[in-house]
Enzyme design. Structure first.
Site: not given
Ligand code: NAD
Length: 500
Positions: A185, A238, A240, A242-243, A260, A294
């Protein structure tokens, strides 16, 4: 070619459907998501929006494809990844344009970094596929014990919007090389390059169902991946917040989870540093990709003896960065990826001022003719204190928080005063200090006299609230496999228990 013509060309023949079981299909609900161009807010296209039932279909297709894919010779899986790498390379320029159009990355960055790094990643793991060896363990006399690494089954991959082309390769390449099938996704904001990768995968001959692509909203498609009982592992990149939810959702079938997450990288400049290199490296650390990384070096820690000179040079450089149309090769900084995110980043300027921070440079949308409709934020530099929110929270934009320190002990304390632990940088020519800090900093990646270096051979990931598990390197092959330990009694003299 004029940027308008490039835009037209990048839009031509976009794939907008879901890839399930080798077919491009609409979502069952018929719902779509508009994809916007961050440079002017216009609608690029509408893509099919995967719902829960579409994810279920994709998982079924991936389950059906798994037995044949996982028992295919590893070298054959590798060969397909290598062919894919070649096709992406042939289409480098088209991918650079598409990524610039969809994300707002300056095309010069897409050409120099996103596309070549993507090709390198598929190539690296294409080569890795048949090098995943097991081991023979010296155990008790009379027994042979060997350990194989088996694929997990169906992997669910969920990616963010900041480096969509590259992150697709980071997840797909090792997962497929290891023999898993995948339900992927992409972010609903930036799905276009991933869909194009899906087309090329079909073209080079990946069997139906091995890769399924289901762009959709996080709360529906993403959530279903996280709690689907047929998925054996989720690889998530994504935020933290949502993680943490993914971990909870995964509890149902106890699927493996790899996270990540966010970061608040310290980038530390010591008094003995090469200042010119540190200024350039710090700018790359926080302004590349509009700070939407990130691993961004978002906290710049300066020794007080060099702080003024560094800030002088750093703010001069920041003011000289050319903001503009991502498709213009002269552009050094594009817009942020969404309007909502632009507003969020700008809100941190008010937060900083409210806490007594000093805006040294930037701090607003550019207010330049031609850029009004785009989601731009000026390169922003703010002096703050370690307790301020802008020194603790991830802003995820072109927003450098400047902190100062008096000695090494204070520098290390500030660097580690964060819940995150992803990347960190050091600028020093003192070897002893460099090693001491490399050891002392609580982070998964340390860069000395450089910043944000990545390579598919080197493990990528963080400590603490930055997540667990690793992308890349040999480490990631462990993430996408599970060990199986096999015992053989090779000595006929060893009696079984309860021998009669
Ligand atoms: P996000 O957590 O909002 O979304 C990431 C993904 O998760 C998207 O595809 C989104 O649709 C999906 N998502 C949202 N809610 C969900 C749920 N309840 N269940 C499952 N999936 C869900 O993050 P973002 O705004 O897309 O990205 C920015 C964030 O990502 C920042 O915090 C950044 O630090 C982090 N990031 C981390 C790394 C790394 O490798 N550590 C790399 C890039 C970005």
């Amino acid at each position: 070619m004029a940027t308008q013509a490039l835009r037209q060309e990048a839009r031509a023949d976009l794939q907008t459907k879901l890839l399930i079981g080798g077919q491009w299909v609409d979502s069952l609900s018929g719902e779509t998501i508009e994809v916007h161009n961050p440079y002017d807010g216009s609608v690029i296209c509408a893509i099919a929006s995967a719902g829960e039932a579409d994810v279920d279909r994709a998982v079924e297709a991936a389950q059906a494809a798994f037995p044949a894919w996982s028992s295919l010779a590893a070298s054959e899986r590798g060969r397909l990844l290598l062919k894919l790498a070649d096709r992406i390379e042939e289409e480098s320029e088209a991918f650079a344009r598409l990524e610039a159009l969809d994300t707002g990355h300056p095309i010069q960055d897409c050409r120099r970094l996103d596309v070549p790094r993507t090709v390198l990643c598929y190539r690296y793991f294409g080569g890795m596929a048949d090098k995943l060896e097991g081991s023979v363990v010296p155990v008790d006399a009379g027994f042979l014990n060997y350990v194989e690494r088996e694929p997990i089954g169906v992997v669910g991959a969920i990616a963010p919007w900041n480096f969509p082309l590259m992150f697709t390769s980071w997840k797909l390449a090792p997962a497929l090389a290891a023999g898993n099938t995948v339900v992927f996704k992409p972010s609903e904001l930036t799905p276009l390059s991933t869909l194009r990768i899906g087309e090329l995968m079909m073209e080079v001959g990946f069997p139906a169902g091995v890769i399924n692509i289901v762009p959709g909203y996080g709360a529906t498609a993403g959530q279903r991946i996280a709690d689907h009982p047929g998925i054996g592992k989720v690889s998530f990149t994504g935020s933290t917040a949502i993680g943490r939810r993914i971990v909870q959702s995964s509890a149902g079938n106890l699927k493996k989870v790899q996270l990540e997450l966010g970061g608040k990288g310290p980038n530390i400049v010591f008094p003995d540093a090469n200042l010119a290199a540190a200024v350039g490296g710090a700018a790359f650390g926080i302004f590349h990709n509009q700070g939407q990384a990130c691993i961004a070096g978002s906290r710049i820690l300066l020794h007080e003896s060099i702080a003024d000179e560094f800030l002088d040079r750093f703010s001069t450089l920041a003011r000289s960065i050319r903001l503009g149309d991502p498709l213009d090769p002269a552009t050094e900084m594009g817009p942020l990826t969404s309007r909502l995110h632009q507003e969020r980043v700008l809100s941190f300027v008010d937060i900083a001022r409210g806490e007594g921070g000093q805006v040294v440079s930037g701090g607003a949308a550019p207010g330049v003719a031609g850029l009004e409709d785009g989601y731009f934020v000026q390169p922003t530099i703010v002096r703050a204190e370690p307790s301020h929110r802008v020194a603790r929270e991830e802003v995820f934009g072109p927003f450098a928080t400047i902190l100062t320190f008096r000695d090494d002990a204070e520098a290390l304390a500030i660097a580690n005063d964060t819940e995150y632990g992803l990347g960190a940088g050091l600028w020093t020519n003192d070897l002893t200090r460099a090693h001491r800090f490399a050891k002392g900093i609580h982070a998964g990646m340390i860069w000395i006299n450089c910043y944000k270096r990545v390579h598919p051979g080197s493990p990528f990931g963080g400590f603490g609230a930055s997540g667990y598990g690793r992308e890349m390197g040999f480490e990631v092959m462990r993430e996408y496999t599970q060990p199986k330990s096999v015992w053989i009694n090779v000595d006929a003299q060893i009696p079984p228990f309860y021998a009669r």
